[in-house]
Design a protein around this motif. Sequence first.
Motif, mmCIF file in Angstrom:
data_model
loop_
_atom_site.group_PDB
_atom_site.id
_atom_site.type_symbol
_atom_site.label_atom_id
_atom_site.label_comp_id
_atom_site.label_asym_id
_atom_site.label_seq_id
_atom_site.Cartn_x
_atom_site.Cartn_y
_atom_site.Cartn_z
ATOM 1 N N GLU A 94 3.975 -3.352 -2.178
ATOM 2 C CA GLU A 94 5.172 -3.382 -2.688
ATOM 3 C C GLU A 94 4.893 -5.192 -1.946
ATOM 4 O O GLU A 94 4.825 -4.923 -0.687
ATOM 5 N N SER A 285 7.785 -0.976 -6.015
ATOM 6 C CA SER A 285 6.696 0.035 -5.484
ATOM 7 C C SER A 285 5.770 -0.186 -7.301
ATOM 8 O O SER A 285 5.196 0.706 -6.802
ATOM 9 N N ALA A 286 6.824 -0.161 -8.371
ATOM 10 C CA ALA A 286 5.746 -0.091 -9.306
ATOM 11 C C ALA A 286 5.326 -1.291 -10.173
ATOM 12 O O ALA A 286 4.096 -1.052 -10.316
ATOM 13 N N GLU A 287 5.654 -2.378 -10.161
ATOM 14 C CA GLU A 287 5.564 -3.525 -11.271
ATOM 15 C C GLU A 287 5.768 -4.758 -10.662
ATOM 16 O O GLU A 287 7.579 -4.481 -10.629
ATOM 17 N N PRO A 310 0.588 -3.934 -12.363
ATOM 18 C CA PRO A 310 1.501 -2.583 -11.717
ATOM 19 C C PRO A 310 1.196 -2.441 -10.488
ATOM 20 O O PRO A 310 -0.009 -3.923 -9.741
ATOM 21 N N ILE A 311 1.342 -2.357 -9.262
ATOM 22 C CA ILE A 311 1.376 -1.814 -8.017
ATOM 23 C C ILE A 311 0.437 -1.280 -7.777
ATOM 24 O O ILE A 311 0.676 0.559 -7.540
ATOM 25 N N ILE A 312 -0.978 -1.149 -7.179
ATOM 26 C CA ILE A 312 -1.651 -0.126 -7.164
ATOM 27 C C ILE A 312 -2.621 -0.390 -5.553
ATOM 28 O O ILE A 312 -2.973 -1.346 -4.976
ATOM 29 N N GLN A 313 -2.662 0.118 -4.772
ATOM 30 C CA GLN A 313 -2.371 0.311 -3.111
ATOM 31 C C GLN A 313 -4.276 0.710 -2.563
ATOM 32 O O GLN A 313 -5.331 0.151 -2.455
ATOM 33 N N GLU A 314 -4.705 1.357 -3.741
ATOM 34 C CA GLU A 314 -6.054 2.086 -4.244
ATOM 35 C C GLU A 314 -7.385 1.078 -4.789
ATOM 36 O O GLU A 314 -7.388 0.787 -5.907
ATOM 37 N N THR A 317 -9.475 2.618 -7.784
ATOM 38 C CA THR A 317 -8.168 2.273 -9.281
ATOM 39 C C THR A 317 -8.656 0.634 -10.059
ATOM 40 O O THR A 317 -8.517 1.060 -11.485
ATOM 41 N N ALA A 320 -11.694 -0.119 -11.240
ATOM 42 C CA ALA A 320 -11.715 1.246 -12.730
ATOM 43 C C ALA A 320 -11.095 1.009 -14.043
ATOM 44 O O ALA A 320 -11.136 -0.127 -15.198
ATOM 45 N N MET A 321 -9.939 -0.365 -13.294
ATOM 46 C CA MET A 321 -8.972 -0.764 -14.146
ATOM 47 C C MET A 321 -9.182 -2.222 -14.675
ATOM 48 O O MET A 321 -9.277 -2.456 -15.837
ATOM 49 N N ASN A 324 -12.631 -1.406 -16.644
ATOM 50 C CA ASN A 324 -11.704 -0.892 -18.381
ATOM 51 C C ASN A 324 -11.438 -1.936 -19.404
ATOM 52 O O ASN A 324 -10.470 -2.081 -20.111
ATOM 53 N N GLU A 326 -8.568 -3.265 -17.878
ATOM 54 C CA GLU A 326 -6.791 -3.658 -18.568
ATOM 55 C C GLU A 326 -6.518 -4.312 -17.181
ATOM 56 O O GLU A 326 -4.971 -5.229 -17.224
#
Lengths: 626, 355
Positions: A94, A285-287, A310-314, A317, A320-321, A324, A326
């Motif tokens: 964020e 915190s989301a997007e 999106p907000i992705i900390q890992e 993950t 992987a997207m 894929n 994404e």
Amino acid sequence: MFSKKFFAISMLAVLLIAIAACGGPPPTPQTITVIETVEVIQTVEVVKEVEGETITVIETVEVVVEKEVEKIIEVDSENPDAGRVRLDTHITSEPPSLDPSLATDTTSSFFIDQMFMGLTAFDEKANVIPSLATDWEVSEDGLVWTFNMRDDVQWVHRDPSTGAISTIRPVTAEDVAFGILRTLHPDTASDYAYILYIIAGAEEYNTTDPASEEFADLEVGVEVIDETTIQITVMQPAAYFPSIVGQATTYAQPAETIEQYGDNWTEAGNIVTNGPYTLRDWRHSAEIFIEKNPEWIKADQVQIEIFGGPIIQEASTAMAMYENNELDTMADPGDSPPLPDMDRIKADAQMSKELLIAPRLCTYYYGFVNTKPPFDDPLVRKAFAAAMDRQSIIDFVTKGDQVPAHSFTPPGIFGNVAEDFSIGGFMVEDSYDDQLAQAQEWIAEAGYPNGAGLDVLLMHNTSEAHAQIAQAVQAMWQEAFPEASVNIENQEWAVYLKTLQPDSEDSEKPNIYRSGWCADYPDANNWLNEVFNSMSNSNYAKFNNPEYDALVEEAASVADPETRADLYHQAEQILIQDVTAISPIYYYTFIRLYKPWVSVVINPVGGDPVWLWTVDAEAKAAARGE
Amino acid sequence: MLAYIIRRILWSIPVLLLLTLVIFLLMRSLPGGPFDFVGDKSLPKSVVENLERRHHLDWPLAWQFSSYVLGDDITGGICTGLSFLSGCDIVQSGARFGVSRGLIRGDLGMALKLRGRTVNELVAESFPISLQLGIVSMIIALIIGVPLGVIAALRQNSWVDYSGSFVAVLGLSIPNMVLGPLLIWIFPLTLGMLAISGWGAKPPFFLGVFPNVFDWEFWKHAILPAITLGTAVSASIARLTRASLLQIIREDYIRTARAKGLREQVVVTRHALKNSLIPVITILGPLIIAIVTGSFIVEQIFGIPGMGKHFVTSIGNRDYTVITSVTLIYSLLLVTGNLMVDIVYGWLDPRIRYS
């Protein structure tokens, strides 16, 4: 009855799985009314004058009429933006603030640089280029800078209910002056205000209690000459000043919006921007999504219309997207590909082509606490700096094709000496054995043959990556100085900085500490002067050399580039070669993945210029099976 | 009973206040403050002073605590009333900023590291999501756990029992950070179903908490993290159900029921199962709280914007107001949960009486 209950429960489980298998609702056809202009053939009576007489003639003519037409269009109610060019990225955390005065981290800065313009900007080689300012000049004494600005940049606002982006008014010199003064105002409490202390009166203004009487009389050297001309007076001649006004803290800011919304002015729907993009959506915190500003000066060159995700900390993950399809990028403002995946990425036929490794203006280094024995002896410091196999660390630990470092200032920064191996060359010899022999000679000369009698504490802030490097270096030192004892400790970041602060007790400090520095602006002043000047509070090495201080202070104030480069050369000579206050390890690189349908331009300073990027929408859709 | 509940609620107030004080002091006893650094760099003293003044961190500790609990104006008011006390002038010069209206008025203060955001906003946007994740996980845990436990108990010492126990032990011992990526690999990556990350429900929520459960988007994002989070819990539930049912089934009244000639099915469902679920139901409260507060890693793996992140990162950031407030909310949840369990307990088992 038992079996019935059990049956019900299993049915529920089956239902859950069934839900998992079906998709979303189909696109719904909608009838909408549009106004169209159509050409129709009509028979009309025309009054004409023929040979002095007025007669009425019936003629068939084509006329253009506006008509309301009902059309059935397939509108995907879930996604009204279908068909717009879109780049899907992720965001690593964020952003703490999208306010140009307050942002300090790379994520916030990335988005701010897409949405706002400074007087100057940086290109992909970290050169200063015109942005809001078209040109600038400095007075003969080097103290007064005059910037001439474009008059065609507009403030725009996006209405969240309709999605319409409309212009408010042109950006003026007043907005730039307002931005600078707002950053400096003590109530704004901007972290990076100190970068502007070069402006006359700025430091006093920023450090005086605003409730006090004298505050009202303070003056800052920023003067609006007319709508498109601004004059800034500096404390002393500073050739690097054009890069200072490319910093977000000096960006033009919309006074009326900030006044209206206060701290919340950067929320989607409130914010008013002037750059290639404007804020579309920020669900905390989301997007985050930004959208092309159609009113921008070079809007016709901007291809990507929607950018965000999106907000992705890992990082794993996000990886992987990415795999894929994404996400289109594993890059700023998101994470780099995770370190454990690096070997796999390099071995993969497709992904190795998507990998982009580029130099980054940062240096990773180990500092010696110069005042704490036995590292008060330059020979001991040189020996430890020599006994590090930098290439092996890069090959086996960091794995990002970083470059072994032998100077503090990295290539790409004005005043760097990375080409000159007479400085710090002993750290990056072709053969590590030569380095090792030299290190052992120095340590014996210093009175610790084979490291006998040395008890060394190496400290880093808690992190797996730093720990791995520290363990590798510990092994190298143990091999070089078999009788020395080298211990590693780590501390959580805030505690670590407290320990290292120059005014903390030496007894609390380690002998050797890990640190890194990244460019705020691409000039050696930001490195040699702001970090290792004896007055700097980032000078954790407690390096104190009057000759060095004089050199970097002179370099800050002279205008001639050649003289400055020479002064920085001398300063590095002292810092690295003569007394070896620190041991540089490597120059950072950007490690990024971009899908083949994305073409990018990367900026080493500030956020990448997304407005210059392109997406091959067809290839992207094909890869996603759309 | 009502008197008991009221007394419990009243008692929880000083407990929570004391807890707030302890967190408040513990955080401030850690070396380093919220403004000593930005990213990798440390800040000049003058800049730190501006930041600290803005957030009243230059006040004496007692004033800061008073401001957090009672609000700036009340703290300032006490000061003018007892102007001989030291620190008064500091309060007045710093009072230009209204940082907090105080806990007593429901204001949790301003976040220190996320500029311009109130802790109330942070909680309002993230807590419902953590709670939704927790509830879905709990439902999944029950769906898996209870039948598994019942079957294992009824077929005690058979292969069903052994494999049930094996699955339960496995579920308990696989950590979230292994199960999560494993599920991501199986479902979205290999089978192409369900979402890798994010959360499908957007605010505003029904009653501030409940998402639209008829929206596929919600389930698409919720199922995998909920299974990850619920697996360990379902294992505990299965073991508890099994143990409890085994004990009940040996009771005299079950033997009586069988002696009456009732069918085995009726014996189990009518007489045994209901009683054996009492211990399971009573631990649901603590379990769901454990799930909600322990969701940090799962939220991290699945990119869910829940409250776990604020709970963990605010410690490293030294974000005093966020960590104090989030801990306070978790404690409030815990106190409420325990109270609910006590109430449900008395209702399920009439022999238990509170006085």
